[in-house]
Design an enzyme around this catalytic site. Structure first.
Site, PDB file in Angstrom:
ATOM      1  N   ARG A 322      39.292  19.781  49.892  1.00 40.55           N
ATOM      2  CA  ARG A 322      38.285  20.401  48.829  1.00 40.55           C
ATOM      3  C   ARG A 322      37.094  20.480  49.690  1.00 40.55           C
ATOM      4  O   ARG A 322      36.520  19.873  50.299  1.00 40.55           O
ATOM      5  CB  ARG A 322      38.247  19.459  47.575  1.00 40.55           C
ATOM      6  N   GLU A 351      34.124  29.333  45.537  1.00 44.86           N
ATOM      7  CA  GLU A 351      35.126  30.178  46.171  1.00 44.86           C
ATOM      8  C   GLU A 351      35.329  31.590  45.197  1.00 44.86           C
ATOM      9  O   GLU A 351      35.627  31.308  43.972  1.00 44.86           O
ATOM     10  CB  GLU A 351      36.392  29.453  46.240  1.00 44.86           C
ATOM     11  N   HIS A 370      41.574  29.777  51.457  1.00 45.49           N
ATOM     12  CA  HIS A 370      42.186  28.815  50.891  1.00 45.49           C
ATOM     13  C   HIS A 370      43.758  29.105  50.909  1.00 45.49           C
ATOM     14  O   HIS A 370      44.387  29.294  49.867  1.00 45.49           O
ATOM     15  CB  HIS A 370      41.634  28.991  49.163  1.00 45.49           C
TER      16      HIS A 370
END
Length: 634
Positions: A322, A351, A370
């Site tokens: 994370r 993000e 990601h």
């Protein structure tokens, strides 16, 4: 009850308020296996929740009131049969899929209900449509807010998160509106581990930078000399499913692997030839650091200027966990100074990150958008896992991946509400007293009550103790539905003992005692003569109190945070410590002193409204008569 202490005394105390924050280098994660034992209430209990008129319903007014009383526990009553699609909407429930889901999962859903795939819905569009659906499946892009549950008008029964994190789902609102939330925590484990290794190796050999260089028409062999992995030390921060798979693969690359994880079982680590070490030892000795912990209040920005300053110069960092566990500005400073030679990042605080992000643009940073779970196989696996969980929930089954909604009769929940809060807070206190890098594996809970064994359902209390022990150092959400499952995954064995006392059975419990075996304590006075970390509490006038620490009686309300000090019993100590807190603008809500005998040893328990700064705690620790102290965050 402890016998070494003849009495305790308490005073109300206050100082000026403050918004101070504390620093904490402990972190959490997502660990592994066990057996969960209980000698009380071995058979499961289910109950139908009825509305005030006696008709079946999703929750009663009693539950709503108790939820207000015990809001911090995240508990709610939910009958499994009420998860089924109501016949008023037809024989087949309607399921909304708001983000792309693998075809295999869609086939599972279509075999059970009517499925609509509506992607890229705006928040307004989602609120407008949600009242027509019994289930909603999302990934990380859809925000399932309180407004969404309100707009559903009671029809939405299940929210399925296709993945692990549920930061985008308002869990308290879901519970309040009687909506079960399930996730898919296992299907993407290998994909995430493989991506971590891909970033590790590509960073070490400058693959991304040299690729960009060649595509710019350059041939810079001397510029992109890498480093070998063989014989280097990799610190895996978080030894759960993904972390252990990364460790396994790194061993195959010839790396020496160490790990830090508050809950990892030592024998499991040894079986993989991995050494469990403390947080500081891990970051101080590693050549590479791979992050695999969740984002919790404890882990937020745990990698900051202070922790970077402890690392070996030239360390390399990989993060596929994370983004928020790293202070990104601090990482840029560490990269610029050379303390961190390189970083490889798949996750970010925001993000997508800003195009002007200094971290993303840094020449020693490799980034991916990601992609940890982005393999065809993982996507299909997640799709099937979440589809089966949603279908099971709509069928009235209680999923092992449910993250909310315990099922307890409303009258039981109403009576136990203050004890539920006590149980969770005692669990939180107990785990914070544990020292070292290993995990808690054996916990004994002692309930003292005047009631017969059959008249006391301790499942909810046991679940809340489990919640208190696990959640501060884990991303898991624990409630009555999933407590046994989560405890098993974490390697936590909880046993229960009932002690009958001679008192009025009007109250369900006199006290709850938690004993942790085979663990060192960061506060030695919490350890009893038989070597257990032991704390005890009870409910007084509806408020949970800490009443015993080790062999010392205390009496402090658990409405805020707590500082415990062991001291020489002498005049002026209360005023001295209170004055230090006042000088640092820390508001004291309650203070209690328990002692073995006059002028001997004593424990001062201080309730504070805010978390003291490190300087404040240092000043307390520098008082000559104070032999040890610990701050406990509730």
């Amino acid at each position: 009850m402890a016998s070494a202490t003849p009495h305790s005394s308490s005073i109300k105390a206050s100082a000026s308020p403050n918004g101070a924050s504390s620093t904490n280098s402990n972190f959490s994660k997502k660990p592994n296996q066990i057996s969960f034992t209980s000698s009380i209430n071995p058979t499961p209990i289910s109950a139908k929740i009825c509305n005030s008129n006696g008709s079946p319903g999703r929750s009663s007014s009693v539950i709503s009131n108790v939820l207000k009383i015990a809001e911090s526990t995240g508990t709610a009553a939910l009958d499994a049969t009420d998860l089924r699609a109501p016949t008023s909407y037809g024989p087949r429930p309607k399921i909304l899929v708001s983000e792309k889901l693998g075809e295999a999962g869609l086939q599972v859903l279509r075999g059970f209900g009517e499925v609509e795939c509506l992607y890229n819905l705006s928040p307004e569009e989602l609120r407008e449509k949600i009242s027509s659906f019994d289930a909603l499946i999302v990934r990380s892009g859809t925000k399932v807010t309180r407004q969404v549950f309100e707009a559903a008008k009671g029809r939405l029964k299940v929210v399925g998160r296709a993945g692990v994190g549920i930061d985008n789902v308002d869990l308290p609102a879901a519970t309040e509106f009687g909506c079960l939330v399930v996730n898919a925590p296992t299907a993407n484990t290998v994909a995430a581990a493989e991506h971590g290794i891909a970033l590790l190796t590509s960073m070490a050999r400058n693959v991304a930078q040299s690729d960009a260089s060649m595509k710019a028409g350059k041939w810079e062999r001397n510029k992109y000399v890498g480093v070998s992995l063989v014989g280097k030390t990799l610190a895996v921060m978080g030894f759960g499913k993904v972390g252990s798979e990364v460790a396994r693969r790194a061993k195959g690359l010839g790396m020496h692997v160490i790990a830090h994880d508050p809950y990892a079982a030592a024998d499991r680590a040894r079986a993989m030839s991995v050494d469990l070490v403390s947080f500081d030892e891990a970051i101080c000795t590693a050549d590479f650091i791979s992050l695999h912990m969740p984002l919790t209040p404890t882990t937020k920005n745990v990698f900051n200027d202070h922790t970077f300053s402890k690392m070996k110069k030239g360390v390399r960092i990989i993060n596929v966990a994370r983004g928020g566990v790293i202070d990104e500005d601090a990482l840029v400073r560490a990269l610029d100074s050379g303390v961190v030679a390189q970083a490889a990042l798949d996750v970010f605080v925001e993000e997508p990150p800003s195009k002007e992000s200094k971290l993303v643009q840094h020449h020693n940073v490799t980034v991916t958008p990601h992609l940890g779970a982005s393999t065809k196989e993982a996507q299909e696996g997640v799709a099937i896992e979440i589809a089966e969980a949603v279908v099971g929930a709509l069928n009235g089954e209680l999923s092992a991946t449910a993250v909310n909604a315990p099922m307890v009769p409303p009258e039981v929940l109403s009576e136990l509400a203050p004890y539920v809060i006590l149980a969770e807070k005692l669990g939180r206190l107990a785990v914070q007293l544990v020292a070292g890098g290993g995990g808690v594996q054996s916990v004994k809970v002692v309930y003292r009550s005047a009631r017969d064994t059959d008249d006391l359902d301790t499942r909810l209390l046991r679940a809340m103790i489990t919640k208190g022990i696990i959640e501060p150092i884990s991303s898991s959400f624990v409630n009555l539905v999933n407590a046994d499952h989560v405890a098993k995954q974490k390697g936590l064995r909880i046993s229960e003992e009932r002690v009958t006392i001679d008192s009025s059975p009007e109250s369900p419990l006199d006290s709850i005692q938690i004993n942790i075996s085979n663990m060192d304590s960061k506060f030695a006075s919490a350890v009893t003569e038989d070597g257990h970390i032991s704390i005890e509490g009870r409910v007084k006038d509806g408020v949970p109190h800490l009443t015993c620490v080790g062999t010392f009686d205390v009496d402090v309300s658990l409405e805020g945070n707590v500082i415990l000090c062991r001291q020489v019993d002498q005049p002026g100590m209360i005023g001295l410590v209170g004055n230090i807190l006042g000088q640092h603008n820390v508001n004291v809500s309650f203070m209690s002193v328990g002692r073995t005998a006059p002028r001997k040893k004593a424990i001062m328990a201080i309730g504070v409204d805010e978390a003291p700064r490190k300087e404040t705690l240092d000043d307390i620790g520098n008082v000559p008569a104070i032999e040890e102290f610990v701050f406990l965050d509730l």
